[in-house]
Design a protein around this motif. Structure first.
Motif, PDB file in Angstrom:
ATOM      1  N   LYS A  45       0.841  -1.190   0.000  1.00  0.00           N
ATOM      2  CA  LYS A  45       0.000   0.000   0.000  1.00  0.00           C
ATOM      3  C   LYS A  45       0.883   1.250   0.000  1.00  0.00           C
ATOM      4  O   LYS A  45       1.918   1.276   0.663  1.00  0.00           O
ATOM      5  N   GLN A  46       0.427   2.260  -0.721  1.00  0.00           N
ATOM      6  CA  GLN A  46       1.204   3.488  -0.792  1.00  0.00           C
ATOM      7  C   GLN A  46       0.277   4.684  -0.983  1.00  0.00           C
ATOM      8  O   GLN A  46      -0.685   4.617  -1.745  1.00  0.00           O
ATOM      9  N   ARG A  47       0.567   5.782  -0.273  1.00  0.00           N
ATOM     10  CA  ARG A  47      -0.264   6.989  -0.377  1.00  0.00           C
ATOM     11  C   ARG A  47      -0.082   7.640  -1.740  1.00  0.00           C
ATOM     12  O   ARG A  47       1.033   7.943  -2.162  1.00  0.00           O
ATOM     13  N   ARG A  48      -1.192   7.833  -2.414  1.00  0.00           N
ATOM     14  CA  ARG A  48      -1.172   8.465  -3.722  1.00  0.00           C
ATOM     15  C   ARG A  48      -2.205   9.585  -3.786  1.00  0.00           C
ATOM     16  O   ARG A  48      -3.095   9.678  -2.946  1.00  0.00           O
ATOM     17  N   ILE A  49      -2.088  10.405  -4.829  1.00  0.00           N
ATOM     18  CA  ILE A  49      -3.004  11.521  -5.032  1.00  0.00           C
ATOM     19  C   ILE A  49      -4.102  11.115  -6.011  1.00  0.00           C
ATOM     20  O   ILE A  49      -3.810  10.659  -7.125  1.00  0.00           O
ATOM     21  N   GLY A  50      -5.359  11.305  -5.602  1.00  0.00           N
ATOM     22  CA  GLY A  50      -6.493  10.961  -6.440  1.00  0.00           C
ATOM     23  C   GLY A  50      -7.196  12.181  -7.005  1.00  0.00           C
ATOM     24  O   GLY A  50      -6.622  13.273  -7.096  1.00  0.00           O
ATOM     25  N   LYS A  51      -8.442  12.017  -7.369  1.00  0.00           N
ATOM     26  CA  LYS A  51      -9.234  13.097  -7.941  1.00  0.00           C
ATOM     27  C   LYS A  51      -9.358  14.246  -6.939  1.00  0.00           C
ATOM     28  O   LYS A  51      -9.609  14.032  -5.763  1.00  0.00           O
TER      29      LYS A  51
END
Length: 222
Positions: A45-51
């Protein structure tokens, strides 16, 4: 546009559902191989940027050892090859490590086609995408930038290609991106582990679809 507002989301959910059912044997085989190859969890799991620049946890099959520094792009690691597992090398080359993102699509966090979600701390790419509205749509499992350079693209060119996708969103363009991705995977186009993002030459063409021609290396964090 009806497709952009309604049909794209419906197709995402339908294709993701049928995809996870059809690919369940592949999931099982990969899970067994990962567990046999190295210690640690199956999923990463990794923190990502979404909408709308909201954050979510992207899912991938783990391809690196458990002592790998978190939230660090592969190209910023010293000797990145030493962190990648044997099974991980194969999954990265074939993009099989991305398959768990079907779950992200079913959760409504991603789309099948769209800009690849960047890391939460990749501020330069986030800022560049703001210029083109690429942070205002759902990130994708694959996208226009992925079939026009993938890991070899510098940030400004990648953001510009993401912007081209935002302008051209349509069913036909999504189909083109989808099949273009399959071709890229088969040919292993643009996959370079541990690159620095430097390019020997970048040349933008005047093509109607904004394709970028270039030479050079970079390992992206897609």
């Amino acid at each position: 546009m009806i497709y952009k507002r309604y049909m794209k989301k419906i197709l995402d959910l339908l294709l993701a559902f049928f995809g996870i059912v059809a690919l369940s044997p592949v999931f099982l085989i990969l899970i067994i191989c990962i567990k046999m190859d190295s210690k640690g969890p199956v999923l990463f799991k990794q923190r990502r940027i979404g909408k709308g620049k909201s954050e979510f946890n992207i899912l991938k099959f783990r391809t690196m050892k458990i002592d790998t520094p978190k939230d660090t792009p592969t190209h910023l690691l010293q000797d990145p090859e030493s962190y990648i597992t044997r099974v991980g090398k194969f999954m990265r080359k074939t993009s099989l490590d991305e398959l768990p993102q079907i779950i992200n699509i079913l959760k409504g966090e991603m789309s099948i086609i769209g800009p690849r979600p960047c890391l939460w701390n990749q501020y330069d790419l986030i800022a560049e995408r703001d210029k083109y509205g690429a942070n205002d749509i759902y990130p994708g499992l694959t996208g226009w930038a992925q079939i026009n350079g993938r890991d070899e693209l510098p940030i400004d060119v990648k953001a510009k290609l993401d912007g081209i996708y935002v302008e051209k969103i349509s069913f036909c363009f999504d189909v083109k991106c989808f099949f273009g991705t399959i071709i890229s995977i088969v040919k292993h186009d643009g996959v370079v582990e541990g690159g620095t993002g430097e390019m020997g030459k970048v040349k933008e063409t005047a093509s109607t679809e904004g394709t970028v021609e270039f030479q050079g290396n970079e390992r992206n964090l897609g």
